[in-house]
Design a protein around this motif. Structure first.
Motif, short mmCIF file in Angstrom:
data_model
loop_
_atom_site.label_atom_id
_atom_site.label_comp_id
_atom_site.label_asym_id
_atom_site.label_seq_id
_atom_site.Cartn_x
_atom_site.Cartn_y
_atom_site.Cartn_z
N GLY A 1 -14.57 1.66 -7.13
CA GLY A 1 -13.33 1.87 -7.88
C GLY A 1 -12.69 3.21 -7.57
O GLY A 1 -11.45 3.32 -7.51
N GLY A 2 -13.52 4.25 -7.35
CA GLY A 2 -12.98 5.57 -7.06
C GLY A 2 -12.33 5.63 -5.69
O GLY A 2 -11.24 6.21 -5.53
N GLY A 3 -12.98 5.02 -4.69
CA GLY A 3 -12.40 5.03 -3.35
C GLY A 3 -11.08 4.28 -3.29
O GLY A 3 -10.06 4.82 -2.83
N PHE A 4 -11.09 3.04 -3.74
CA PHE A 4 -9.85 2.25 -3.74
C PHE A 4 -8.81 2.85 -4.68
O PHE A 4 -7.62 2.85 -4.38
CB PHE A 4 -10.16 0.80 -4.13
CG PHE A 4 -10.69 -0.03 -3.00
CD1 PHE A 4 -9.83 -0.66 -2.12
CD2 PHE A 4 -12.04 -0.18 -2.80
CE1 PHE A 4 -10.31 -1.43 -1.08
CE2 PHE A 4 -12.55 -0.93 -1.75
CZ PHE A 4 -11.68 -1.56 -0.88
N GLY A 5 -9.26 3.36 -5.82
CA GLY A 5 -8.32 3.92 -6.78
C GLY A 5 -7.63 5.17 -6.26
O GLY A 5 -6.42 5.35 -6.44
N LEU A 6 -8.39 6.05 -5.58
CA LEU A 6 -7.81 7.27 -5.05
C LEU A 6 -6.77 6.98 -3.97
O LEU A 6 -5.65 7.50 -4.01
CB LEU A 6 -8.91 8.16 -4.48
CG LEU A 6 -8.44 9.42 -3.73
CD1 LEU A 6 -7.58 10.30 -4.62
CD2 LEU A 6 -9.63 10.19 -3.17
N PHE A 7 -7.14 6.13 -3.00
CA PHE A 7 -6.19 5.83 -1.93
C PHE A 7 -4.98 5.05 -2.45
O PHE A 7 -3.87 5.20 -1.93
CB PHE A 7 -6.89 5.07 -0.81
CG PHE A 7 -7.68 5.95 0.11
CD1 PHE A 7 -7.04 6.73 1.05
CD2 PHE A 7 -9.06 6.01 0.02
CE1 PHE A 7 -7.76 7.57 1.90
CE2 PHE A 7 -9.79 6.84 0.86
CZ PHE A 7 -9.16 7.62 1.80
N THR A 8 -5.18 4.22 -3.47
CA THR A 8 -4.05 3.53 -4.09
C THR A 8 -3.12 4.54 -4.77
O THR A 8 -1.89 4.44 -4.66
CB THR A 8 -4.55 2.50 -5.13
OG1 THR A 8 -5.40 1.56 -4.49
CG2 THR A 8 -3.38 1.77 -5.77
N ALA A 9 -3.71 5.52 -5.44
CA ALA A 9 -2.90 6.56 -6.09
C ALA A 9 -2.12 7.37 -5.05
O ALA A 9 -0.96 7.73 -5.27
CB ALA A 9 -3.80 7.48 -6.91
N ILE A 10 -2.76 7.66 -3.91
CA ILE A 10 -2.08 8.42 -2.85
C ILE A 10 -0.88 7.63 -2.32
O ILE A 10 0.21 8.18 -2.13
CB ILE A 10 -3.06 8.75 -1.71
CG1 ILE A 10 -4.11 9.76 -2.21
CG2 ILE A 10 -2.32 9.31 -0.50
CD1 ILE A 10 -5.23 10.00 -1.21
N TYR A 11 -1.08 6.34 -2.10
CA TYR A 11 0.04 5.55 -1.56
C TYR A 11 1.18 5.45 -2.58
O TYR A 11 2.35 5.64 -2.23
CB TYR A 11 -0.43 4.15 -1.17
CG TYR A 11 0.72 3.28 -0.71
CD1 TYR A 11 1.28 3.45 0.55
CD2 TYR A 11 1.27 2.30 -1.56
CE1 TYR A 11 2.34 2.67 0.97
CE2 TYR A 11 2.33 1.53 -1.15
CZ TYR A 11 2.87 1.72 0.11
OH TYR A 11 3.94 0.97 0.51
N ILE A 12 0.84 5.13 -3.82
CA ILE A 12 1.89 4.94 -4.83
C ILE A 12 2.67 6.22 -5.07
O ILE A 12 3.90 6.21 -5.19
CB ILE A 12 1.27 4.44 -6.16
CG1 ILE A 12 0.71 3.03 -5.98
CG2 ILE A 12 2.31 4.44 -7.28
CD1 ILE A 12 -0.01 2.49 -7.19
N SER A 13 1.98 7.35 -5.10
CA SER A 13 2.66 8.61 -5.43
C SER A 13 3.33 9.27 -4.24
O SER A 13 4.33 9.97 -4.40
CB SER A 13 1.65 9.58 -6.06
OG SER A 13 0.58 9.84 -5.17
N SER B 1 -4.77 4.11 2.97
CA SER B 1 -4.19 4.08 1.63
C SER B 1 -3.34 2.82 1.43
O SER B 1 -3.36 2.23 0.35
CB SER B 1 -3.36 5.34 1.38
OG SER B 1 -2.22 5.38 2.22
N ILE B 2 -2.63 2.40 2.47
CA ILE B 2 -1.84 1.16 2.37
C ILE B 2 -2.78 -0.03 2.20
O ILE B 2 -2.55 -0.91 1.35
CB ILE B 2 -0.96 0.98 3.63
CG1 ILE B 2 0.09 2.09 3.70
CG2 ILE B 2 -0.29 -0.39 3.63
CD1 ILE B 2 0.89 2.09 4.99
N PHE B 3 -3.86 -0.06 3.00
CA PHE B 3 -4.83 -1.16 2.91
C PHE B 3 -5.48 -1.20 1.53
O PHE B 3 -5.64 -2.26 0.92
CB PHE B 3 -5.88 -0.99 4.00
CG PHE B 3 -7.02 -1.97 3.90
CD1 PHE B 3 -6.86 -3.29 4.28
CD2 PHE B 3 -8.26 -1.56 3.41
CE1 PHE B 3 -7.91 -4.19 4.18
CE2 PHE B 3 -9.31 -2.44 3.31
CZ PHE B 3 -9.13 -3.77 3.69
#
Length: 613
Positions: free
Chosen positions: A102-114, A353-355
């Motif tokens: 959750g941390g790995g996917f969550g961090l890269f998702t946050a980077i892409y969204i922001s 991050s996109i993936f």
């Protein structure tokens, strides 16, 4: 004569003003003490939970010993052998693995969204993440039991689908929205300070994001990870449905295991004597783990890395050549090669991050759509409002019980939470250390697992006051659960109100209390409503704390002193029976629709607030 009359009138006016001022001063002092009492309520609750849990754990510690209890490998209550080391290991395994997922996917998702997401898509993705953060844990657990466990069983080398991997994946999905939201907030907060300087020194957008912004926000990101770990280690119902629940140290990813929270939930219903004390002692050890996580979190907050423009300059200078890059392609320098390597790494991280965003969003959307498609066709009038008895279970008793607990919990928690936030914001200069202490205990209260709240409620209301399992006990337990979020949300809202409004009111002669109730609270009304809406979602989705306080029955409650099942508890009863799978899907769909409605309401409220300001 006229002078005497005027003199007399002036004295009357002065007397009236003096009496009015005296009255306002008394009211101000009285309300200040009321605000203070409400603000220390969280401190009292945290101390009470720790004290009661410890007191009821003492018989076990006397008979077995604390070290033997913590490091013992055998859990055999029938033979008076109480060792929870396998449960501790199981809790740590699943917490670490779920945080990695959750941390790995969550961090890269946050980077892409922001940092990379287009504005319109950003609004959509943010709403999806916020929506899924409010989904009750029991819905995730049911999805894991129906979909994930059969899938893993087909690929498992030993034919077992339950276990560490299944639990870690579900917990990873559960904590992903929380980590994403908090990380996104910290990234956006850092962005406006350091991005322009990084770009001005020669970095591209991707290089500035991964080379400066992410590093500058690392303390906030780590805080998000710690909060995710806190939720993972305290989760009960979702893991209990897919863990296998064997009290052994797991040997591989497909081994049955048991966490500390599962150990409490499985055996508390029939435990007695030392066995019961051992389960409460398990909660005490769990509290120690949560306390350690909170200490780590506060150490992070208290020792943030302070980045300055000069540090950004030297960081960029180390990564990139400040000298002009020569146009001659045959004249590559070492720095140019290094810059290209860094550029390639930044681009790779961007695609990661996109993936991660695609995988996270599609996984979460799939869970919602799967539950709705399977459950909506089975929602009918009889399920919602039919009579619930021995021959059938319906949701009508759960609707009534949930509504009763909702009303009682909010009518108690909202005034206490708002008054506490008022003291923390409006009287914060009175005693800085005390305010800091109150905030620490408020955050600690929010990190306590719901199963521990349930145990505390059982000890207080069933053992101490002897009122038994009923809706009133469940409502009072829910007050403790939702109180921290109301305090923090209201406090953040009141802090954002301009100080000039308060100063203007006081300058016109209004008292402190009048300023608070006539100026401050109306301006912060939308934030208070937001806190209430979030609390409603938490109450509707709560299950673990209510099983041992309000009860798990299928009958209509006769009043606040009779047992009653909430929506989530009724869903757990549907799934545990094994005969009501379609009704379980329908109940999960109703819970999801409630969450969707509440999030839509929050979105509308936030948009209205932005327009007003």
């Amino acid at each position: 004569m006229d002078i005497y009359i005027k003199y007399k009138r002036i004295r009357e006016i002065m007397k009236e003003n003096f009496n009015k001022h005296l009255f306002n001063s008394i009211i101000d002092n009285v309300m200040k003490y009321i605000f203070f009492i409400c603000s220390i309520f969280a401190v009292i609750v945290v101390f009470s939970i720790c004290i009661f849990i410890f007191i009821y754990s003492v018989p076990l510690f006397r008979e077995v010993g604390f070290l033997e209890f913590v490091f013992g490998r055998n859990w055999q209550p029938s033979n008076n052998r109480f060792g929870i080391f396998p449960m501790i290991v199981g809790s740590l395994y699943v917490t670490i693995l779920s945080t990695l997922i959750g941390g790995g996917f969550g961090l890269f998702t946050a980077i892409y969204i922001s940092m990379f997401c287009p504005k319109k898509l950003k609004i959509v993705l943010s709403q999806i993440i916020d929506l899924l953060a409010g989904i009750p844990s029991i819905v995730y657990g049911f999805f894991g039991m129906i979909v994930l466990v059969p899938f893993l069983k087909n690929i498992s080398p030993n034919g077992v689908g339950e276990g560490v991997l299944a639990s870690s994946i579900i917990l990873g999905i559960m904590i992903l929205p929380t980590i994403t939201s908090i990380s996104r907030y910290n990234l956006e907060a850092v962005y406006k300070y350091y991005y322009d300087g990084a770009v001005a020194l020669g970095s591209s957008h991707s290089q500035a994001v991964f080379g400066v912004i992410v590093k500058a926000a690392k303390s906030g990101i780590f805080s998000a990870m710690v909060l995710g770990m806190g939720r993972a280690i305290g989760e009960t119902m979702a893991v209990m449905m897919i863990a296998g629940n064997a009290p052994f140290i797991p040997k591989d990813l497909f081994s049955y295991f048991r966490t500390m929270t599962i150990n409490i939930a499985l055996e508390m219903g029939y435990a007695a004597g030392v066995h019961r004390s051992s389960l409460i002692a398990t909660a005490f050890v769990l509290l120690l783990f949560i306390l350690i996580l909170n200490i780590i979190l506060y150490l992070i907050k208290g020792n943030r890395v302070n980045f300055s423009l000069s540090s950004v300059f030297y960081f960029i200078k180390d990564l990139f050549s400040i000298k002009r890059i020569k146009n001659d392609i045959n004249d590559f320098s070492f720095k140019n090669i290094k810059m290209k390597n860094i550029s390639i790494k930044s681009d790779i991280l961007k695609f990661i991050s996109i993936f991660a965003t695609i995988v996270s969003t599609l996984s979460l959307i799939f869970i919602v759509l799967f539950i709705l498609i399977r459950g909506v066709p089975y929602i009918n009038f009889n399920l919602l409002f039919g009579e619930s008895n021995n021959s059938q279970m319906t949701l009508f008793p759960a609707i009534v019980s949930t509504a009763m607990m909702l009303f009682m919990a909010l009518i108690i928690a909202v005034p206490i939470g708002v008054f506490s936030a008022i003291y923390l914001t409006e009287y914060s200069k009175a005693n800085g250390k005390l305010i800091y202490l109150i905030r620490i205990f408020t955050d600690s209260l929010s990190g306590i697992p719901s199963i521990v709240f349930g145990l505390f409620g059982m000890l207080i209301f069933l053992e101490l006051f002897g009122i038994g399992r009923n809706i009133l006990a469940g409502s009072l337990t829910l007050v403790l659960i939702i109180l921290p979020s109301i305090i923090r949300q209201t406090e953040e809202t009141l802090i954002s109100i301009p100080a000039s409004l308060r100063e203007g009111s006081l300058a016109l002669g209004a008292s402190k209390v009048r300023t608070i109730f006539k100026i401050v609270l109306p301006c912060g009304f939308s934030g208070i409503i937001t806190a209430i809406i979030l609390s409603v979602g938490r109450i509707v989705g709560e299950s673990a704390a209510l099983i041992y306080t309000s009860g798990a029955v299928r009958y209509m409650p006769a009043g606040y002193f009779s047992a009653g099942s909430s929506f989530a508890v009724m869903m757990w009863m549907f799934s545990s029976e094994g005969l009501y799978i379609n009704q379980t899907f329908a109940t999960a769909s109703i819970l999801l629709m409630i969450v969707i409605f509440l999030n839509a309401l929050l979105f509308i409220l936030n948009n209205k607030l932005k327009k007003d300001y």
